[in-house]
Structure formats: C-alpha cells, structure tokens
Design an enzyme around this catalytic site. Structure first.
Site, mmCIF file in Angstrom:
data_model
loop_
_atom_site.group_PDB
_atom_site.id
_atom_site.type_symbol
_atom_site.label_atom_id
_atom_site.label_comp_id
_atom_site.label_asym_id
_atom_site.label_seq_id
_atom_site.Cartn_x
_atom_site.Cartn_y
_atom_site.Cartn_z
ATOM 1 N N GLY A 1 31.946 19.672 -45.459
ATOM 2 C CA GLY A 1 32.628 19.347 -44.218
ATOM 3 C C GLY A 1 34.054 18.965 -44.503
ATOM 4 N N MET B 1 35.328 16.049 -44.911
ATOM 5 C CA MET B 1 35.482 14.956 -45.856
ATOM 6 C C MET B 1 35.059 15.316 -47.273
ATOM 7 S SD MET B 1 36.731 12.233 -44.386
ATOM 8 C CE MET B 1 36.223 10.891 -45.445
ATOM 9 N N GLY B 2 34.027 16.138 -47.408
ATOM 10 C CA GLY B 2 33.529 16.417 -48.748
ATOM 11 C C GLY B 2 32.393 17.406 -48.757
ATOM 12 N N VAL C 1 28.234 18.134 -49.976
ATOM 13 C CA VAL C 1 26.950 17.523 -50.298
ATOM 14 C C VAL C 1 26.153 18.496 -51.154
ATOM 15 C CG1 VAL C 1 24.826 16.513 -49.396
ATOM 16 C CG2 VAL C 1 26.975 16.221 -48.140
ATOM 17 N N LYS D 1 26.847 13.136 -52.099
ATOM 18 C CA LYS D 1 27.965 13.404 -51.200
ATOM 19 C C LYS D 1 29.259 13.048 -51.924
ATOM 20 C CE LYS D 1 29.553 12.163 -46.518
ATOM 21 N NZ LYS D 1 29.173 11.349 -45.324
ATOM 22 N N ASP E 1 28.778 7.769 -34.007
ATOM 23 C CA ASP E 1 28.924 9.218 -34.097
ATOM 24 C C ASP E 1 27.569 9.910 -34.033
ATOM 25 O OD1 ASP E 1 30.396 11.566 -34.238
ATOM 26 O OD2 ASP E 1 30.389 11.629 -36.426
#
Length: 280
Positions: A22, A24-25, A27, A42, A132
């Site tokens: 995604g 951010m990072g 997995v 992650k 979220d």
C-alpha cells in the site's frame, strides 16, 4: 520479540510470499525461525521510513493493549537497517470486499459484523478509537470469523496515541462520520458510524453516500439522510435496516450506546426466521 530491537529480516524471518503493498509499505508472509510459525511482516517503504516510523510504532502500541479473538494480534516491533517493521499474526482468508463479491447470505454477513462489533467493543474498552473502519481492514477467515486489522490511524481518547494534529481529517471518506469529516474531536461513536456505513455497503451493495468527488461525499455525510438500504435490497430484515440507519445518525448521541449493544442487536436479528435465508 521486544519493542525496538534490531533484527535482520533475513536472519530471523524467511520470506514465504508477498501479501500486498500500500501507500505506507509492504506486507509479507514470513516464517519466524525462532518459533517456526508463519507471521505477517509489515515493512515501511524506505522513502517514508523516517516519517512513517512513528505511525507504525503507534499502531504497535494500539494493538498490544488489545486482547480479543477478533482483533489481529501484534507480535513485535523492530527495525532492519533503519526501516521499521511490525510483526503480526498471519490471518488466513480474504478481506470483506472479496467476501461480499461472492454474495454471501444475510446470516453469514451478520455473523461477520457481530465479530467486528465485538472487536470494536474491545478496542473502545481500552480507550482507543480505530478511525479507519472499512472493508479492506476487515479480514474473514475460511471458517467465517472476522478480524479487525490495521490500526495505523488509531487514536487513544486520552491523547497518548494521537496521530495527527488537532483539526486534521483522517480516515476513508466513504465510511467517515460527520464529526470526523469536520475534523472535530472524536470518541467511539465515530467508529459506530463507520460500522454502519460498512454494513450499509455490504447489505445494500453500495456505500450510503457516493458522489463525483470527495467533497460531495463529505457534504452528504454532513447533511443528507441516507436512502434506506431496503431501497437497494428489499430482502433486508426490517430490524437490520433500522439498526444500520441508527448507526448512521448524524448526531452521535442518537447512535447505539456501544459496540456491544450493536452486537446484541445483530444477534437478535438472527433470531428472526427470515434473516437466515435472505441474500444481501
């Protein structure tokens, strides 16, 4: 695993397969050589490692205080050559998007949301607001049990796990409570609204509010009553529709009293014979 330790991923974790990436990072599914178990790792993208490290640590702190079978378990936080990573239990299954695409029965979806309401109750009991809740953050196992995932935007009500400055708007607009859209102070009732929005999407086949842009959707959250979901799914039990609309109340005080109350109301819907055979 202790917090803040430095571990070379290749030394302790053996890659098995990529689970996705995604903003951010990424997995990955890895095997922990110390236990032999499969876990999810992650790892932040290198470009945002410094900026995102605090957020990942907050996610760890949010999760480590929650013990519930329907909340993903966090196993550790560390870094590899300055790149932060989070180690979590590996949850087999698919996210709620894929589950809903198979057109499960109303009963099966109610069981999913009973699990998620229970998870939110545990989260709220620790003084944390998820902020979220969305289909991508709900994972359903092959056995039909649901797990609440991704606490990267979580915030404690006492401010100790705050992620953003006061007045900042965070979350996913399709499922965002009116008070969250305004950037106002939040409590657990914002998560209840988001739960109602996700339930509406799952049972009605579309989000409660859609528009040509984010601003249109936000204005509808703030001002427009949702179309009753039975307009899109006439087989929806009346009690379930009433619960969803109560969760989507603009006024937080008019929403159900707690996530536990939502779980109880959903369980009551299951006692109605018609709910077992309806399709969403």
């Amino acid at each position: 695993m202790r917090v803040g330790m430095t571990v070379l991923e290749g030394a302790r974790f053996t890659p098995v397969k990529d689970l996705g990436a995604g903003a951010m990072g990424r997995v990955s599914l890895v095997r922990d050589s110390s236990s032999g178990e499969l876990v999810a790792l992650k790892r932040l993208h290198e470009a945002i490692a410094q900026q995102g490290g605090a957020r990942l640590r907050r996610e760890f702190r949010s999760l480590e205080s929650i013990q519930h079978e329907c909340v993903v378990k966090v196993l550790g936080f560390g870094d590899e050559d300055g790149i932060p990573f989070l180690v979590m239990e590996y949850v087999r299954g698919t996210d709620l998007n894929d589950v809903v695409a198979t057109r499960p029965s109303t009963e099966a979806l109610i069981h999913v949301f009973i699990d998620i309401a229970g998870a939110l109750g545990a989260v709220h009991a620790t003084g944390i607001v998820h902020r979220d809740l969305k289909p991508e953050n709900i994972r359903v196992t092959p056995e039909g049990r649901a797990k609440l995932m991704d606490f990267g935007l979580a915030k404690s009500l006492d401010g100790t796990v705050a992620l953003t400055r006061a007045g900042a708007v965070v979350g996913t607009v399709l499922y965002m409570a009116p008070e969250q859209c305004r950037g106002a102070a939040l409590d657990y009732r914002a998560d209840l609204y988001a739960l109602g929005a996700v339930m509406y999407w799952a049972f009605a086949g579309r989000a409660p509010f859609i528009g040509e842009g984010l601003a249109q959707v936000v204005m509808q959250h703030l001002q427009t009553p949702p179309t009753p979901p039975r307009f899109f799914n006439d087989s929806l039990p009346d009690a379930l529709e009433k619960l969803i609309l109560a969760l989507l109340s603009k006024n937080p005080a008019e929403r159900p009293a707690s996530a536990s109350a939502v779980a109880d109301a959903l369980a009551l819907v299951l006692t109605q014979p018609s709910s077992a055979n309806n399709s969403s």
